[in-house]
Structure formats: structure tokens, C-alpha cells
Write an enzyme that holds these catalytic residues in place. Sequence first.
Site, PDB file in Angstrom:
ATOM      1  NE  ARG A  59      -3.584  -0.364   0.016  1.00  0.00           N
ATOM      2  CZ  ARG A  59      -4.307  -0.338  -1.107  1.00  0.00           C
ATOM      3  NH1 ARG A  59      -4.241  -1.336  -1.960  1.00  0.00           N
ATOM      4  NH2 ARG A  59      -5.080   0.691  -1.362  1.00  0.00           N
TER       5      ARG A  59
ATOM      6  CG  LEU B  95       2.630   3.608   3.946  1.00  0.00           C
ATOM      7  CD1 LEU B  95       3.956   3.277   4.631  1.00  0.00           C
ATOM      8  CD2 LEU B  95       1.456   3.216   4.821  1.00  0.00           C
TER       9      LEU B  95
ATOM     10  CG  ASN C 283      10.614  -0.286   1.668  1.00  0.00           C
ATOM     11  OD1 ASN C 283       9.941  -1.290   1.917  1.00  0.00           O
ATOM     12  ND2 ASN C 283      10.835   0.125   0.439  1.00  0.00           N
TER      13      ASN C 283
ATOM     14  CG  HIS D 216      13.315  -1.124  -3.740  1.00  0.00           C
ATOM     15  ND1 HIS D 216      11.988  -1.195  -4.112  1.00  0.00           N
ATOM     16  CD2 HIS D 216      14.026  -0.956  -4.885  1.00  0.00           C
ATOM     17  CE1 HIS D 216      11.907  -1.053  -5.423  1.00  0.00           C
ATOM     18  NE2 HIS D 216      13.126  -0.911  -5.915  1.00  0.00           N
TER      19      HIS D 216
ATOM     20  CG  ASP E 282       9.137  11.855  -3.421  1.00  0.00           C
ATOM     21  OD1 ASP E 282       7.914  12.126  -3.450  1.00  0.00           O
ATOM     22  OD2 ASP E 282      10.033  12.695  -3.590  1.00  0.00           O
TER      23      ASP E 282
END
Length: 215
Positions: A94, A96, A110, A112, A146
Site C-alpha cells: 500500500r 502510505l 523499507n 527494496h 516519495d
Amino acid sequence: MTRRIPVGVLLSGGGTNLQALIDACASPTHPAEIVLVLSNNADAYGLERARKAGIATAVVNHREYSDRVTFDAALQTVLEDAGVEIVCLAGFLRILTEGFVEAWRDRMLNIHPSLLPAYKGLETHQRALDDGVALHGCTVHLVRADLDSGPMLLQAEVPVLPEDDAATLATRVLYREHEIYPAALSLLASGRIKVEDEVAFIDGVPGPKRLTMAG
Ligand code: GRF
């Protein structure tokens, strides 16, 4: 023993990164403790992993909220009620809101699957293959509004092999994700990360720290 920092993990799917975090935090020397696994998807296998490890779970279904702001407010309430101090995104599908991201500024990580800033967004492995790059990998970073941006803590390199397809490359990248995510959480939870001018310093050294193919 010093206090362990309570962590909440947000996920939508299988949760192999969650498993790596659970396994690492099982060590008494890891400075973080996962106190909550939160998903927008009640069927996420990551919730089952949490239950097996005796970790509290919660589901906040985005379909029950009229917009992102009210959905994120519900996430925030659940995280606060659990006493969470650091959030780890681990395959949370999702987007945010800026308000939520700012509330967790420099306290939300996070993972990635690319060497950021290359290949933000989805299908990172196929895009790397299409470009013919020799080197791919993964990144743990602090979250900004972003997409896939923010001060980077750790990266791990993965060589692209001639016979690779997106699946084989993804498997090797995922293996390294499981190394760097617990390590990055440890750095953040132990107070070894300071952010200045949007650069994460690790013990005073500007990041990201890059783990090469050899180590
Ligand atoms: C991983 O590829 C991670 O890099 C990305 O989402 C995926 C989650 O996989 N952010 P898993 O659910 O941890 O196995």
C-alpha cells in the site's frame, strides 16, 4: 540487559523478510523485538509466520476505509497501541500518506529489491535484466513520502549471471535481503544511525554501506 526497541512489521504477503527479522531478533543480542505484525491482507502468510513465533498480529483491511488518510490513521492507532517505536515495511503493498510517513520519520525502514536509486518501483529484476546490467542487488532505506526514496543504510550486491531470468535473480537477491534487513534494523535500533542532509551516517560514516559480492 538494555531495553530492546519494540518493532512493528507491515506486510501484505509471504513474509520471508519478516521471517529473517524474527530469526535475527530471536538472538538476545539483537537490539530489537518484534511486538506486532500488521497486514492489510488477512490471508497473508506472514501473519501465520508471526503466530508461529508467538508475535501479536493485526489486520487492517484497506477496503474497509474510504481513503488513504483514514486507512493510515487506523494503522497508526494499532501501532501506537502496541507500543511500536520502529516500523519495518516488508512487502507492504500500500502507498502510505505523507502524514503517516512523516510521523515515522527516521523510524521507518523499507527493503527494496534493487541497488537504489536504480529501479524504483516494481519488476526490478526484469528491468535490470532488460538493461543488461552486470550488478543488481537490494537496499534497506529510511522511508520518505516519495516511492522507494530516503536515506540508504545498507545495500548488498548480487551479480547478474548470463543464464538468469527474473525468477532466479529474484531468489538470489532475496537471499541477500534476508541478510541486510536484520542488520539494518539492528543499526537503527541501537542508535547507530544519524541522518544529516538526507544522508544516513552509520557510526559517523556516510551510507549506504555496500556489501560486495564477496561478503
Ligand atoms: C521483497 O522482494 C522486498 O524486497 C519487497 O517485497 C518483497 C517481500 O517479500 N519490498 P517477502 O514477503 O518478504 O518474501
